[in-house]
Motif scaffolding. Sequence first.
Motif, short mmCIF file in Angstrom:
data_model
loop_
_atom_site.label_atom_id
_atom_site.label_comp_id
_atom_site.label_asym_id
_atom_site.label_seq_id
_atom_site.Cartn_x
_atom_site.Cartn_y
_atom_site.Cartn_z
N VAL A 1 -4.62 6.25 -2.73
CA VAL A 1 -4.30 4.99 -2.06
C VAL A 1 -4.08 3.95 -3.16
O VAL A 1 -5.02 3.62 -3.89
CB VAL A 1 -5.44 4.55 -1.11
N ARG B 1 0.84 -1.20 0.00
CA ARG B 1 0.00 0.00 0.00
C ARG B 1 0.88 1.25 0.00
O ARG B 1 1.86 1.33 0.74
CB ARG B 1 -0.88 -0.01 1.25
N VAL C 1 -2.76 0.13 -4.37
CA VAL C 1 -2.54 -1.26 -3.93
C VAL C 1 -2.26 -2.13 -5.15
O VAL C 1 -2.77 -1.85 -6.24
CB VAL C 1 -3.76 -1.82 -3.16
#
Length: 134
Positions: free
Chosen positions: A95, A29, A97
């Motif tokens: 964010v 992350r 990922v």
Amino acid sequence: MSPDLDALAAMMPFAAQLGMVLDEAGADRVVARLDWAPQLCTSGGIMHGGVLMSLADTAGALVTFLGLPEGAGTATITSTSQLFRPVSSGTVRAVAVPLHRGRTTVTAQSSLFDDRQRLVAQVTQIQAVRYPQS
């Protein structure tokens, strides 16, 4: 051991030029943010879509890079962006990922949120894994 966020940011001069700040960075992350500024806007004080895509691309590339084997690098080969709402003030938070890690490619997804935690954009990219030449 967690990475030095300032050292990681220094590896990306374009991100620094935009004003991007890293809040968290790891192989699973990455969280980065970018403050609204007039020089990052189109008409009407709306943050340029290319700026949002640059924030997402940088976060996605970094989450990919941090999960690579020693000595390997990465480069974006495709990027698909959906822009859902305008940003006219505040801070955008990305964010990123990894969705899939393969031997030759990594698929990463970056979700961008405004100050009210509303989804502003979502970018899915495929990153090539580049191994050193022997």
